[in-house]
Scaffold this motif. Structure first.
Motif, PDB file in Angstrom:
ATOM      1  N   PRO A  53       0.826  -1.216   0.000  1.00 45.60           N
ATOM      2  CA  PRO A  53       0.000   0.000   0.000  1.00 45.60           C
ATOM      3  C   PRO A  53       0.859   1.264   0.000  1.00 45.60           C
ATOM      4  CG  PRO A  53      -0.751  -1.564   1.668  1.00 45.60           C
ATOM      5  CD  PRO A  53       0.550  -2.092   1.162  1.00 45.60           C
ATOM      6  N   ALA A  54       0.296   2.341  -0.501  1.00 45.52           N
ATOM      7  CA  ALA A  54       1.036   3.597  -0.630  1.00 45.52           C
ATOM      8  C   ALA A  54       1.578   4.083   0.703  1.00 45.52           C
ATOM      9  CB  ALA A  54       0.135   4.659  -1.258  1.00 45.52           C
ATOM     10  N   GLU A  55       0.841   3.829   1.798  1.00 41.33           N
ATOM     11  CA  GLU A  55       1.310   4.319   3.104  1.00 41.33           C
ATOM     12  C   GLU A  55       2.550   3.583   3.598  1.00 41.33           C
ATOM     13  OE1 GLU A  55      -2.344   1.640   3.932  1.00 41.33           O
ATOM     14  OE2 GLU A  55      -1.748   3.164   2.453  1.00 41.33           O
ATOM     15  N   GLN A  56       2.914   2.484   2.935  1.00 39.95           N
ATOM     16  CA  GLN A  56       4.119   1.735   3.304  1.00 39.95           C
ATOM     17  C   GLN A  56       5.317   2.109   2.428  1.00 39.95           C
ATOM     18  OE1 GLN A  56       1.211  -1.942   4.534  1.00 39.95           O
ATOM     19  NE2 GLN A  56       3.175  -2.528   3.625  1.00 39.95           N
ATOM     20  N   ARG A  57       5.152   3.158   1.614  1.00 40.62           N
ATOM     21  CA  ARG A  57       6.239   3.714   0.795  1.00 40.62           C
ATOM     22  C   ARG A  57       6.515   5.104   1.355  1.00 40.62           C
ATOM     23  NH1 ARG A  57       2.654   3.264  -4.500  1.00 40.62           N
ATOM     24  NH2 ARG A  57       1.409   1.480  -3.793  1.00 40.62           N
ATOM     25  N   VAL A  58       7.539   5.236   2.147  1.00 37.80           N
ATOM     26  CA  VAL A  58       7.699   6.387   3.028  1.00 37.80           C
ATOM     27  C   VAL A  58       8.921   7.217   2.626  1.00 37.80           C
ATOM     28  CG1 VAL A  58       7.960   7.116   5.434  1.00 37.80           C
ATOM     29  CG2 VAL A  58       6.687   5.010   4.889  1.00 37.80           C
ATOM     30  N   PHE A  59       8.753   8.534   2.656  1.00 39.17           N
ATOM     31  CA  PHE A  59       9.858   9.474   2.463  1.00 39.17           C
ATOM     32  C   PHE A  59       9.935  10.406   3.673  1.00 39.17           C
ATOM     33  CE2 PHE A  59      10.004   8.152  -1.872  1.00 39.17           C
ATOM     34  CZ  PHE A  59      11.277   8.499  -2.315  1.00 39.17           C
ATOM     35  N   PRO A  60      11.142  10.829   4.040  1.00 39.66           N
ATOM     36  CA  PRO A  60      11.236  11.819   5.118  1.00 39.66           C
ATOM     37  C   PRO A  60      10.537  13.111   4.713  1.00 39.66           C
ATOM     38  CG  PRO A  60      13.370  11.515   4.046  1.00 39.66           C
ATOM     39  CD  PRO A  60      12.464  10.469   3.504  1.00 39.66           C
ATOM     40  N   ASP A  61       9.726  13.617   5.618  1.00 42.19           N
ATOM     41  CA  ASP A  61       8.870  14.772   5.362  1.00 42.19           C
ATOM     42  C   ASP A  61       9.395  15.967   6.158  1.00 42.19           C
ATOM     43  OD1 ASP A  61       6.846  16.672   5.190  1.00 42.19           O
ATOM     44  OD2 ASP A  61       5.224  15.247   5.548  1.00 42.19           O
ATOM     45  N   PRO A  62       9.769  17.062   5.499  1.00 44.31           N
ATOM     46  CA  PRO A  62      10.305  18.207   6.233  1.00 44.31           C
ATOM     47  C   PRO A  62       9.294  18.831   7.184  1.00 44.31           C
ATOM     48  CG  PRO A  62       9.859  18.804   3.950  1.00 44.31           C
ATOM     49  CD  PRO A  62       9.702  17.317   4.049  1.00 44.31           C
ATOM     50  N   THR A  63       8.003  18.537   7.013  1.00 44.10           N
ATOM     51  CA  THR A  63       6.987  19.084   7.913  1.00 44.10           C
ATOM     52  C   THR A  63       6.658  18.132   9.068  1.00 44.10           C
ATOM     53  OG1 THR A  63       5.065  18.162   6.721  1.00 44.10           O
ATOM     54  CG2 THR A  63       5.974  20.257   5.929  1.00 44.10           C
ATOM     55  N   ASP A  64       7.258  16.942   9.085  1.00 47.88           N
ATOM     56  CA  ASP A  64       6.965  15.957  10.130  1.00 47.88           C
ATOM     57  C   ASP A  64       8.212  15.120  10.374  1.00 47.88           C
ATOM     58  OD1 ASP A  64       5.829  14.281  11.970  1.00 47.88           O
ATOM     59  OD2 ASP A  64       4.420  13.324  10.592  1.00 47.88           O
ATOM     60  N   LEU A  65       9.240  15.743  10.927  1.00 42.97           N
ATOM     61  CA  LEU A  65      10.538  15.094  11.066  1.00 42.97           C
ATOM     62  C   LEU A  65      10.542  13.954  12.074  1.00 42.97           C
ATOM     63  CD1 LEU A  65      12.785  18.293  10.973  1.00 42.97           C
ATOM     64  CD2 LEU A  65      12.374  16.656   9.125  1.00 42.97           C
ATOM     65  N   GLU A  66       9.572  13.917  12.958  1.00 47.41           N
ATOM     66  CA  GLU A  66       9.534  12.858  13.973  1.00 47.41           C
ATOM     67  C   GLU A  66       8.921  11.563  13.440  1.00 47.41           C
ATOM     68  OE1 GLU A  66      10.934  13.204  16.909  1.00 47.41           O
ATOM     69  OE2 GLU A  66      11.514  15.222  16.316  1.00 47.41           O
ATOM     70  N   ARG A  67       8.282  11.627  12.258  1.00 47.06           N
ATOM     71  CA  ARG A  67       7.510  10.474  11.803  1.00 47.06           C
ATOM     72  C   ARG A  67       8.367   9.227  11.590  1.00 47.06           C
ATOM     73  NH1 ARG A  67       4.908   8.908   6.060  1.00 47.06           N
ATOM     74  NH2 ARG A  67       3.729   7.096   6.777  1.00 47.06           N
ATOM     75  N   ILE A  68       9.499   9.349  10.875  1.00 50.33           N
ATOM     76  CA  ILE A  68      10.268   8.159  10.534  1.00 50.33           C
ATOM     77  C   ILE A  68      10.906   7.504  11.747  1.00 50.33           C
ATOM     78  CG2 ILE A  68      12.361   7.378   9.337  1.00 50.33           C
ATOM     79  CD1 ILE A  68      11.399   8.876   6.889  1.00 50.33           C
ATOM     80  N   PRO A  69      11.566   8.240  12.637  1.00 47.63           N
ATOM     81  CA  PRO A  69      12.082   7.562  13.838  1.00 47.63           C
ATOM     82  C   PRO A  69      10.983   6.852  14.631  1.00 47.63           C
ATOM     83  CG  PRO A  69      13.068   9.727  13.626  1.00 47.63           C
ATOM     84  CD  PRO A  69      11.994   9.651  12.584  1.00 47.63           C
ATOM     85  N   ALA A  70       9.813   7.495  14.734  1.00 43.31           N
ATOM     86  CA  ALA A  70       8.703   6.874  15.465  1.00 43.31           C
ATOM     87  C   ALA A  70       8.178   5.653  14.722  1.00 43.31           C
ATOM     88  CB  ALA A  70       7.581   7.889  15.677  1.00 43.31           C
ATOM     89  N   LEU A  71       8.083   5.740  13.400  1.00 44.84           N
ATOM     90  CA  LEU A  71       7.599   4.616  12.597  1.00 44.84           C
ATOM     91  C   LEU A  71       8.542   3.422  12.716  1.00 44.84           C
ATOM     92  CD1 LEU A  71       5.670   3.420  10.468  1.00 44.84           C
ATOM     93  CD2 LEU A  71       7.124   4.479   8.713  1.00 44.84           C
ATOM     94  N   ILE A  72       9.841   3.670  12.649  1.00 46.68           N
ATOM     95  CA  ILE A  72      10.808   2.578  12.759  1.00 46.68           C
ATOM     96  C   ILE A  72      10.670   1.876  14.107  1.00 46.68           C
ATOM     97  CG2 ILE A  72      13.278   2.084  12.997  1.00 46.68           C
ATOM     98  CD1 ILE A  72      13.762   4.155  10.773  1.00 46.68           C
ATOM     99  N   GLU A  73      10.493   2.653  15.160  1.00 45.99           N
ATOM    100  CA  GLU A  73      10.305   2.046  16.483  1.00 45.99           C
ATOM    101  C   GLU A  73       9.018   1.231  16.520  1.00 45.99           C
ATOM    102  OE1 GLU A  73      10.128   3.352  21.204  1.00 45.99           O
ATOM    103  OE2 GLU A  73      10.676   4.819  19.668  1.00 45.99           O
ATOM    104  N   GLU A  74       7.969   1.777  15.940  1.00 45.31           N
ATOM    105  CA  GLU A  74       6.680   1.082  15.911  1.00 45.31           C
ATOM    106  C   GLU A  74       6.766  -0.237  15.137  1.00 45.31           C
ATOM    107  OE1 GLU A  74       2.526   1.801  13.529  1.00 45.31           O
ATOM    108  OE2 GLU A  74       3.448   3.543  14.500  1.00 45.31           O
ATOM    109  N   LEU A  75       7.556  -0.256  14.065  1.00 44.01           N
ATOM    110  CA  LEU A  75       7.684  -1.445  13.220  1.00 44.01           C
ATOM    111  C   LEU A  75       8.661  -2.474  13.788  1.00 44.01           C
ATOM    112  CD1 LEU A  75       7.775   0.260   9.696  1.00 44.01           C
ATOM    113  CD2 LEU A  75       5.874  -1.036  10.697  1.00 44.01           C
ATOM    114  N   GLY A  76       9.359  -2.126  14.844  1.00 46.69           N
ATOM    115  CA  GLY A  76      10.302  -3.069  15.446  1.00 46.69           C
ATOM    116  C   GLY A  76      11.693  -3.008  14.860  1.00 46.69           C
ATOM    117  N   GLY A  77      12.019  -1.908  14.175  1.00 47.49           N
ATOM    118  CA  GLY A  77      13.360  -1.723  13.644  1.00 47.49           C
ATOM    119  C   GLY A  77      13.450  -1.991  12.155  1.00 47.49           C
ATOM    120  N   VAL A  78      14.603  -1.652  11.603  1.00 47.61           N
ATOM    121  CA  VAL A  78      14.888  -1.818  10.179  1.00 47.61           C
ATOM    122  C   VAL A  78      15.678  -3.103   9.978  1.00 47.61           C
ATOM    123  CG1 VAL A  78      16.142  -0.845   8.202  1.00 47.61           C
ATOM    124  CG2 VAL A  78      14.842   0.663   9.735  1.00 47.61           C
TER     125      VAL A  78
END
Length: 273
Positions: free
Chosen positions: A124-149
């Motif tokens: 799904p499109a929501e699983q194709r992620v780019f760093p967003d300059p308006t939401d810099l906390e999203r990716i670190p939080a997402l990685i933690e939520e997903l259990g790491g890379v």
């Protein structure tokens, strides 16, 4: 001061390296190895019923046609995959450059990767992620939520940067390793190198700002896999593997990673000078 590691021969390259190096043939072998590792990990995680989480670059990109072909041939489902791209160029006012811009990493992924995979296999499109300059906390939080890379893929820039984590000699290695997703100015050396490759040397029109995931996100991946293949990678890979660990050359921080590997083609394996 001269540095002896730049004069390590192709035959000796890898001996005593503090980051493991896998010497391959032409660039196609580097790209095939990266694509195969992507596919193999997805197959493994799918069999376990688990998510696959990758950090993905746009540079290098030679692995993607091979990855797309293998996914389509094997009818490999990406439904449980999360692809987190490393970075994107910004306009002078801090917004993503337009997706239609030839430099846009978002545009590249949509055209050359997601747009060429069988839609029934695509995540799904929501699983194709780019760093967003308006939401810099999203990716670190997402990685933690997903259990790491699972694996961070990428290359190494002329200043030793991973993603756009440009050198900062005012920081200790530990401080630099803790940097998270952020916006920043692109170093002049990086702008010059990239504009030669991507814009025919049109330096005045090349972006000056970017958004990038941090070293925290890259170094936190369970595996890191990088490919080097250009002439100037001869020096870069040697400093990364043999140089002192320093925030002045970010790739040296891989020396402290438990499972990092650099794929080196025959060109980049040649001594720097």
């Amino acid at each position: 001061m001269k540095h002896d590691y730049y004069r390590i021969s192709a035959e000796e390259l890898g001996q005593g390296a503090r980051v493991p190096l896998l010497k391959l043939g032409d660039s196609g072998e580097v790209f095939y190895q990266m694509a195969l590792e992507m596919v193999t990990e997805i197959e493994r995680k799918n069999a376990l019923g688990e998510k696959t989480v990758f950090i993905c670059p746009v540079g290098p990109v030679g692995q993607y046609p091979i990855f797309v072909r293998l996914v389509n041939e094997r009818q490999l489902s990406l439904k449980s995959c999360w692809f987190i791209n490393m970075d994107e160029y910004l306009t002078d006012d801090g917004a993503w450059i337009d997706e239609s811009d030839p430099l846009s990493f978002r545009g590249f992924m949509n055209r050359e990767v997601y747009g060429k995979i069988d839609p029934e296999l695509l995540m799904p499109a929501e699983q194709r992620v780019f760093p967003d300059p308006t939401d810099l906390e999203r990716i670190p939080a997402l990685i933690e939520e997903l259990g790491g890379v699972d694996i961070a893929f990428g290359g190494i820039g002329i200043t030793g940067h991973l993603a756009f984590n440009e050198p900062d000699e005012s920081l200790t290695p530990d401080e630099f390793a803790a940097l998270r997703t952020r916006t920043l100015d692109i170093h002049p050396e990086t702008r010059a190198t990239n504009c030669i490759a991507d814009m025919g040397g049109s330096l005045e029109d090349f972006p000056r700002r970017c958004v990038t995931i941090g070293m925290h996100e890259i170094l936190g991946a369970r595996k890191v896999r990088l490919g080097v293949f250009r002439d100037w990678h001869r020096a870069v890979v040697r400093r990364a593997a043999y140089g002192a660990v320093t925030a002045g050359f970010p790739a040296t921080l891989l020396q402290n990673h438990p499972d990092a590997l650099i794929y080196v083609n025959a060109n980049a394996a040649q001594r720097a000078y």
